[in-house]
Design a protein around this motif. Structure first.
Motif, short mmCIF file in Angstrom:
data_model
loop_
_atom_site.label_atom_id
_atom_site.label_comp_id
_atom_site.label_asym_id
_atom_site.label_seq_id
_atom_site.Cartn_x
_atom_site.Cartn_y
_atom_site.Cartn_z
N TYR A 59 -56.70 96.31 59.89
CA TYR A 59 -55.24 96.42 59.76
C TYR A 59 -54.59 97.15 60.93
CZ TYR A 59 -50.69 97.98 58.16
OH TYR A 59 -49.36 98.26 58.08
N ILE A 60 -55.11 98.30 61.28
CA ILE A 60 -54.45 99.13 62.30
C ILE A 60 -54.35 98.40 63.66
CG2 ILE A 60 -54.66 101.25 63.67
CD1 ILE A 60 -55.44 102.67 61.10
N PRO A 61 -55.42 97.80 64.17
CA PRO A 61 -55.25 97.06 65.44
C PRO A 61 -54.29 95.88 65.31
CG PRO A 61 -57.57 97.46 65.01
CD PRO A 61 -56.84 97.86 63.78
N ALA A 62 -54.34 95.17 64.19
CA ALA A 62 -53.44 94.03 64.01
C ALA A 62 -51.99 94.49 63.95
CB ALA A 62 -53.81 93.26 62.74
N TYR A 63 -51.73 95.57 63.22
CA TYR A 63 -50.37 96.08 63.11
C TYR A 63 -49.84 96.57 64.45
CZ TYR A 63 -46.39 98.76 61.50
OH TYR A 63 -45.11 99.27 61.33
N LEU A 64 -50.66 97.35 65.16
CA LEU A 64 -50.23 97.86 66.47
C LEU A 64 -49.99 96.73 67.46
CD1 LEU A 64 -52.51 101.02 66.86
CD2 LEU A 64 -50.06 100.94 66.35
N ALA A 65 -50.88 95.75 67.48
CA ALA A 65 -50.71 94.61 68.38
C ALA A 65 -49.45 93.83 68.04
CB ALA A 65 -51.93 93.70 68.32
N SER A 66 -49.16 93.67 66.74
CA SER A 66 -47.96 92.92 66.35
C SER A 66 -46.69 93.67 66.71
CB SER A 66 -47.99 92.61 64.85
OG SER A 66 -47.82 93.78 64.07
N ALA A 77 -46.81 87.31 67.92
CA ALA A 77 -46.61 88.55 67.18
C ALA A 77 -45.96 88.30 65.82
CB ALA A 77 -45.76 89.52 67.99
N LYS A 78 -45.19 87.24 65.71
CA LYS A 78 -44.52 86.92 64.43
C LYS A 78 -45.55 86.75 63.32
CE LYS A 78 -42.53 83.02 62.14
NZ LYS A 78 -42.17 81.63 62.27
N ASN A 79 -46.49 85.84 63.52
CA ASN A 79 -47.48 85.58 62.48
C ASN A 79 -48.38 86.78 62.22
OD1 ASN A 79 -46.55 82.97 62.09
ND2 ASN A 79 -47.92 82.14 63.65
N LEU A 80 -48.73 87.51 63.27
CA LEU A 80 -49.58 88.68 63.10
C LEU A 80 -48.86 89.77 62.32
CD1 LEU A 80 -52.37 89.78 63.77
CD2 LEU A 80 -51.43 90.68 65.90
N PHE A 81 -47.58 89.99 62.61
CA PHE A 81 -46.81 91.00 61.88
C PHE A 81 -46.67 90.63 60.41
CE2 PHE A 81 -43.03 93.07 60.24
CZ PHE A 81 -43.22 94.39 60.65
N VAL A 82 -46.34 89.38 60.14
CA VAL A 82 -46.20 88.94 58.75
C VAL A 82 -47.53 89.09 58.01
CG1 VAL A 82 -45.73 86.94 57.27
CG2 VAL A 82 -44.25 87.42 59.23
N LEU A 83 -48.62 88.68 58.64
CA LEU A 83 -49.94 88.82 58.02
C LEU A 83 -50.28 90.29 57.75
CD1 LEU A 83 -52.62 87.43 57.19
CD2 LEU A 83 -53.40 87.89 59.52
N ALA A 84 -50.01 91.16 58.72
CA ALA A 84 -50.30 92.59 58.54
C ALA A 84 -49.44 93.18 57.43
CB ALA A 84 -50.08 93.34 59.85
N ALA A 111 -38.80 102.74 55.22
CA ALA A 111 -39.62 101.99 56.18
C ALA A 111 -40.11 100.67 55.57
CB ALA A 111 -40.81 102.84 56.63
N ALA A 112 -40.43 100.69 54.29
CA ALA A 112 -40.85 99.45 53.62
C ALA A 112 -39.71 98.44 53.58
CB ALA A 112 -41.36 99.75 52.21
N ALA A 113 -38.50 98.92 53.35
CA ALA A 113 -37.33 98.03 53.34
C ALA A 113 -37.08 97.46 54.74
CB ALA A 113 -36.10 98.78 52.84
N VAL A 114 -37.23 98.29 55.76
CA VAL A 114 -37.06 97.82 57.14
C VAL A 114 -38.13 96.79 57.48
CG1 VAL A 114 -37.19 98.56 59.56
CG2 VAL A 114 -35.87 99.89 57.92
N GLU A 115 -39.35 97.04 57.05
CA GLU A 115 -40.42 96.08 57.30
C GLU A 115 -40.13 94.75 56.60
OE1 GLU A 115 -45.03 96.76 57.81
OE2 GLU A 115 -44.48 96.78 55.68
N GLY A 116 -39.61 94.82 55.39
CA GLY A 116 -39.22 93.60 54.68
C GLY A 116 -38.10 92.86 55.40
N ALA A 117 -37.16 93.60 55.96
CA ALA A 117 -36.08 92.98 56.72
C ALA A 117 -36.62 92.28 57.97
CB ALA A 117 -35.02 94.02 57.10
N ILE A 118 -37.58 92.91 58.63
CA ILE A 118 -38.19 92.30 59.81
C ILE A 118 -38.90 91.01 59.43
CG2 ILE A 118 -39.95 92.58 61.61
CD1 ILE A 118 -39.33 95.62 61.50
N VAL A 119 -39.66 91.04 58.34
CA VAL A 119 -40.37 89.83 57.89
C VAL A 119 -39.37 88.73 57.55
CG1 VAL A 119 -41.79 88.87 56.03
CG2 VAL A 119 -42.44 91.04 57.10
N ALA A 120 -38.31 89.08 56.84
CA ALA A 120 -37.30 88.08 56.48
C ALA A 120 -36.64 87.47 57.71
CB ALA A 120 -36.25 88.70 55.56
N LEU A 121 -36.29 88.31 58.67
CA LEU A 121 -35.67 87.79 59.89
C LEU A 121 -36.64 86.95 60.71
CD1 LEU A 121 -33.53 90.85 61.02
CD2 LEU A 121 -32.70 88.65 60.21
N LEU A 122 -37.90 87.36 60.74
CA LEU A 122 -38.88 86.57 61.48
C LEU A 122 -39.09 85.19 60.87
CD1 LEU A 122 -41.63 89.22 62.27
CD2 LEU A 122 -40.19 88.04 63.93
#
Length: 143
Positions: A59-66, A77-84, A111-122
């Motif tokens: 998880y950590i390398p995938a998240y940082l790379a995304s 990075a879109k697919n990697l971020f969504v997957l992470a 932060a979880a809400a922001v992450e959800g917003a990023i996923v939705a926008l992506l």
């Protein structure tokens, strides 16, 4: 409307929230009751399970790379971020209980809400990461 800049700003905001979460967790740990502090000490001394170790190593390398990829506007990075993001929320209930003060827990919720917003926008908007997203499919053609 191209949402690439909004996505990048949200990623930066998520990084700031992550740093704020770490700082407030360390600061407010001493404000927990002695029983909770004892529980935290026991958890820190315990060994990782194989499942936790595999998850962290993947998880950590995938998240940082995304995150880096999103900031540099890389398509992969879109697919990697969504997957992470999705994998972290699927695995989180199986990692067991945790103790946190209300202040860092609130920051984590934001932060979880922001992450959800990023996923939705992506996934559902027009951006450099997703030129043919659902957001563009629903708009009428431009003359």
């Amino acid at each position: 409307m191209d949402t690439t800049k909004i996505i990048k700003n949200l990623v930066i905001f998520e990084i700031v929230l992550f740093v704020a979460y770490i700082v407030t967790s360390i600061y407010f740990e001493e404000h927990l009751s002695p029983l909770l502090q004892e529980y935290l000490a026991e958890e820190l001394e315990s060994n990782f399970t194989f499942f936790e170790l595999i998850f962290v190593v993947l998880y950590i390398p995938a998240y940082l790379a995304s995150i880096i990829g999103l900031l540099r506007t890389k398509i992969w990075a879109k697919n990697l971020f969504v997957l992470a993001a999705v994998s972290s929320y699927v695995v989180l209930p199986f990692l067991g209980p945790y103790v946190d003060h209300a202040v860092p827990a609130t920051i984590d919720s934001v932060a979880a809400a922001v992450e959800g917003a990023i996923v939705a926008l992506l996934l559902f908007s027009s951006s450099a990461f997703n030129k043919q997203g659902l957001g563009t499919a629903l708009q009428p053609p431009q003359p």
